[in-house]
Scaffold this motif. Sequence first.
Motif, PDB file in Angstrom:
ATOM      1  N   LEU A 525       9.648  13.160 -13.014  1.00  0.00           N
ATOM      2  CA  LEU A 525       8.242  13.580 -12.984  1.00  0.00           C
ATOM      3  C   LEU A 525       7.301  12.373 -12.978  1.00  0.00           C
ATOM      4  N   THR A 526       7.559  11.412 -13.855  1.00  0.00           N
ATOM      5  CA  THR A 526       6.679  10.241 -13.919  1.00  0.00           C
ATOM      6  C   THR A 526       6.829   9.367 -12.684  1.00  0.00           C
ATOM      7  N   SER A 527       8.036   9.299 -12.106  1.00  0.00           N
ATOM      8  CA  SER A 527       8.252   8.490 -10.897  1.00  0.00           C
ATOM      9  C   SER A 527       7.463   9.040  -9.722  1.00  0.00           C
ATOM     10  N   VAL A 528       7.516  10.351  -9.565  1.00  0.00           N
ATOM     11  CA  VAL A 528       6.752  10.965  -8.463  1.00  0.00           C
ATOM     12  C   VAL A 528       5.258  10.750  -8.669  1.00  0.00           C
ATOM     13  N   PHE A 529       4.790  10.893  -9.917  1.00  0.00           N
ATOM     14  CA  PHE A 529       3.368  10.688 -10.195  1.00  0.00           C
ATOM     15  C   PHE A 529       2.936   9.260  -9.876  1.00  0.00           C
ATOM     16  N   THR A 530       3.715   8.273 -10.348  1.00  0.00           N
ATOM     17  CA  THR A 530       3.315   6.882 -10.121  1.00  0.00           C
ATOM     18  C   THR A 530       3.424   6.495  -8.656  1.00  0.00           C
ATOM     19  N   ALA A 531       4.429   7.029  -7.930  1.00  0.00           N
ATOM     20  CA  ALA A 531       4.612   6.664  -6.525  1.00  0.00           C
ATOM     21  C   ALA A 531       3.546   7.287  -5.633  1.00  0.00           C
ATOM     22  N   ILE A 532       3.237   8.556  -5.877  1.00  0.00           N
ATOM     23  CA  ILE A 532       2.303   9.259  -4.993  1.00  0.00           C
ATOM     24  C   ILE A 532       0.849   8.960  -5.339  1.00  0.00           C
ATOM     25  N   PHE A 533       0.558   8.799  -6.628  1.00  0.00           N
ATOM     26  CA  PHE A 533      -0.838   8.656  -7.030  1.00  0.00           C
ATOM     27  C   PHE A 533      -1.204   7.236  -7.481  1.00  0.00           C
ATOM     28  N   VAL A 534      -0.396   6.655  -8.381  1.00  0.00           N
ATOM     29  CA  VAL A 534      -0.787   5.364  -8.954  1.00  0.00           C
ATOM     30  C   VAL A 534      -0.748   4.250  -7.915  1.00  0.00           C
ATOM     31  N   THR A 535       0.372   4.109  -7.191  1.00  0.00           N
ATOM     32  CA  THR A 535       0.431   3.045  -6.166  1.00  0.00           C
ATOM     33  C   THR A 535      -0.606   3.289  -5.068  1.00  0.00           C
ATOM     34  N   ARG A 536      -0.839   4.533  -4.737  1.00  0.00           N
ATOM     35  CA  ARG A 536      -1.806   4.832  -3.676  1.00  0.00           C
ATOM     36  C   ARG A 536      -3.218   4.428  -4.088  1.00  0.00           C
ATOM     37  N   VAL A 537      -3.595   4.749  -5.349  1.00  0.00           N
ATOM     38  CA  VAL A 537      -4.941   4.393  -5.758  1.00  0.00           C
ATOM     39  C   VAL A 537      -5.102   2.880  -5.847  1.00  0.00           C
ATOM     40  N   MET A 538      -4.022   2.157  -6.239  1.00  0.00           N
ATOM     41  CA  MET A 538      -4.098   0.690  -6.263  1.00  0.00           C
ATOM     42  C   MET A 538      -4.252   0.122  -4.851  1.00  0.00           C
ATOM     43  N   ILE A 539      -3.483   0.670  -3.899  1.00  0.00           N
ATOM     44  CA  ILE A 539      -3.570   0.193  -2.509  1.00  0.00           C
ATOM     45  C   ILE A 539      -4.946   0.495  -1.922  1.00  0.00           C
ATOM     46  N   VAL A 540      -5.491   1.681  -2.204  1.00  0.00           N
ATOM     47  CA  VAL A 540      -6.817   2.056  -1.687  1.00  0.00           C
ATOM     48  C   VAL A 540      -7.887   1.139  -2.270  1.00  0.00           C
ATOM     49  N   MET A 541      -7.822   0.852  -3.565  1.00  0.00           N
ATOM     50  CA  MET A 541      -8.819  -0.029  -4.182  1.00  0.00           C
ATOM     51  C   MET A 541      -8.718  -1.448  -3.601  1.00  0.00           C
ATOM     52  N   TRP A 542      -7.479  -1.904  -3.396  1.00  0.00           N
ATOM     53  CA  TRP A 542      -7.302  -3.237  -2.764  1.00  0.00           C
ATOM     54  C   TRP A 542      -7.830  -3.231  -1.348  1.00  0.00           C
ATOM     55  N   PHE A 543      -7.556  -2.172  -0.582  1.00  0.00           N
ATOM     56  CA  PHE A 543      -7.980  -2.111   0.813  1.00  0.00           C
ATOM     57  C   PHE A 543      -9.506  -2.060   0.911  1.00  0.00           C
ATOM     58  N   GLU A 544     -10.155  -1.305   0.039  1.00  0.00           N
ATOM     59  CA  GLU A 544     -11.614  -1.210   0.080  1.00  0.00           C
ATOM     60  C   GLU A 544     -12.263  -2.563  -0.209  1.00  0.00           C
ATOM     61  N   ARG A 545     -11.586  -3.367  -1.010  1.00  0.00           N
ATOM     62  CA  ARG A 545     -12.159  -4.670  -1.367  1.00  0.00           C
ATOM     63  C   ARG A 545     -11.881  -5.737  -0.307  1.00  0.00           C
ATOM     64  N   LYS A 546     -10.659  -5.758   0.226  1.00  0.00           N
ATOM     65  CA  LYS A 546     -10.252  -6.833   1.145  1.00  0.00           C
ATOM     66  C   LYS A 546     -10.516  -6.507   2.615  1.00  0.00           C
ATOM     67  N   ARG A 547     -10.430  -5.248   2.992  1.00  0.00           N
ATOM     68  CA  ARG A 547     -10.578  -4.819   4.379  1.00  0.00           C
ATOM     69  C   ARG A 547      -9.723  -5.662   5.320  1.00  0.00           C
ATOM     70  N   PRO A 548      -8.394  -5.702   5.126  1.00  0.00           N
ATOM     71  CA  PRO A 548      -7.552  -6.550   5.979  1.00  0.00           C
ATOM     72  C   PRO A 548      -7.465  -5.984   7.398  1.00  0.00           C
ATOM     73  N   ARG A 549      -7.275  -6.892   8.373  1.00  0.00           N
ATOM     74  CA  ARG A 549      -7.127  -6.473   9.768  1.00  0.00           C
ATOM     75  C   ARG A 549      -5.697  -6.035  10.067  1.00  0.00           C
ATOM     76  N   THR A 550      -4.770  -6.533   9.270  1.00  0.00           N
ATOM     77  CA  THR A 550      -3.361  -6.170   9.458  1.00  0.00           C
ATOM     78  C   THR A 550      -2.693  -6.062   8.090  1.00  0.00           C
ATOM     79  N   LEU A 551      -1.536  -5.433   8.068  1.00  0.00           N
ATOM     80  CA  LEU A 551      -0.790  -5.266   6.834  1.00  0.00           C
ATOM     81  C   LEU A 551       0.546  -5.980   6.920  1.00  0.00           C
ATOM     82  N   GLU A 552       0.859  -6.772   5.909  1.00  0.00           N
ATOM     83  CA  GLU A 552       2.175  -7.405   5.846  1.00  0.00           C
ATOM     84  C   GLU A 552       2.978  -6.691   4.759  1.00  0.00           C
ATOM     85  N   VAL A 553       3.692  -5.680   5.184  1.00  0.00           N
ATOM     86  CA  VAL A 553       4.474  -4.879   4.252  1.00  0.00           C
ATOM     87  C   VAL A 553       5.916  -5.355   4.332  1.00  0.00           C
TER      88      VAL A 553
END
Length: 553
Positions: A525-553
């Motif tokens: 339960l906690t893994s699904v919550f952190t993967a779907i919501f927590v990492t996503r909100v961190m990535i969205v907050m980073w993306f809104e701040r940096k506005r990268p042209r490309t992603l190095e995943v």
Amino acid sequence: MLQIDLWKRVLIWLTCAVGIIMATPNLFYERVERHNDAVNAIELGEDTPAQQAEAGLWPSALPSGLVNLGLDLRGGAHLLAEVQTSDVYEQRMVALWPEVRDVLRPERATVGTIRRQPSPPDELHVLISEEGGMSRAMELVRGLAQPVVSATAFGELDLDVRSDGALIILRLSEAEQIATDERTVQQSLEIIRRRIDEVGTREPTIQRQGRDRILIQVPGLGSAQELKDIIGTTAQLTFQPVVGRAGSASDSAGIGNEILPSLDEEGVFYILEQNPVVTGEELVDAQPSFDQNGRPAVNFRFNPSGARKFGDYTAENIGNPFAIVLDDEVISAPVIQSHIPGGSGIITGNFTVEESTNLAVLLRAGALPAELTFLEERTIGPELGQDSIDAGKIATIVAFSAVLVFMFLSYGLFGLFANVALIINIALIFGLLSLIGGTLTLPGIAGIVLTVGMAVDANVLVFERIREEMRSSKGPARAIEQGYEKALSAIVDANITTFITAVILFAMGSGPVRGFAITLGLGILTSVFTAIFVTRVMIVMWFERKRPRTLEV
């Protein structure tokens, strides 16, 4: 557009914060445990300066829930007990004699005199002087039989009645013996559970094994003997008429009577009627108190049925002694001075405060219906438990570190986001275990180690999907959004199947298997919550701040 509403972000971070706060007491385990014990002692009336000092070890404004440590981690006591169900047969036969006597008395002209004869413990032998009245006597005695209360014995009676010359022989039927065994073991289980819970032990394991055995494991106790002291006594309280005194236990008591020693007066023995006036089964409450001389005692109160019988007996026997018997020892044998209505009284004796408190606990929990024979007893020292904890810590740290390194090397910055979510995930697991009062065992630690490996699986699915979307020449925002949307079904399917397995393990298993199932289920339960919501909100907050042209995943 890659967007998460403000209220959703606040809810996600608030959930993480609550989980971390709930898990924090486990970092100061010993201190918080001492605080909790002191608070419980103060609530029970032990308000001493030492307890107040212990209670101040942890701020009362903060949560104080802890993950309970199982027997294999904390050490404790292990017992395997066998319930002597044959004892109940003997008690039933003793209780049946007055009924047989009363039903035959009106027919003395036909059956003659009625005498109880020596018999095996599981049988009742009754002799009548007029053998010609045997058919009438058998008819009356068979009328005492009742239907067996059991789903597997529909229509069968609880008594087998046969004759041998002028002798009537009664015993429990086969179906009633099976039903009695089942009730006796279940009642013993419940009484043991109540006794252990009432003395404040943590998360005991009490379960049935086989037909007539009970497994008892209690973390935190110093020895198996300490556990036996809690549950080993039957605490059978009875009020029995006094026939007279005996010189020794070997004297003849007479049929229907018994000789029991005095608890306080050495060398004093009482002859009592075997059939009690009232028993502890009709007791509804017992509390430690003090008598008029300030000595420790126990107040008791009967249910309406017991109160009526107790009141009627005292009214009819003023001037006669009666005995208060606990576990085959006469606590006291006072003379009835007057009618005692209301069904309440006091037990006095040479008790200490601790002994009166323990006696009240045992009486409230009820009498064990049969004696327990301890087939196996074992004490697991805290040193062994500490070794298990240390080994579990090493395994968790190794698995945790390996996953953190792998995620960073494989996914760079996105791997760091996943690592932060993994740390939050572990905190949420311990927070939930603390909230529900769960027990952590060695298999439970294995479940957490497995969760560490599984926790990043959902992130791997998302990140790989984002890589594929980037190869399709989609922009970073669109790639992230599509990565989460298209990976969601695979994440849900994989975790639902594992969660179903955890539910089955919990429902069908016991002890350590359940500990593994609980940590695995909560980890999913906690893994699904952190993967779907927590990492996503961190990535969205980073993306809104940096506005990268490309992603190095």
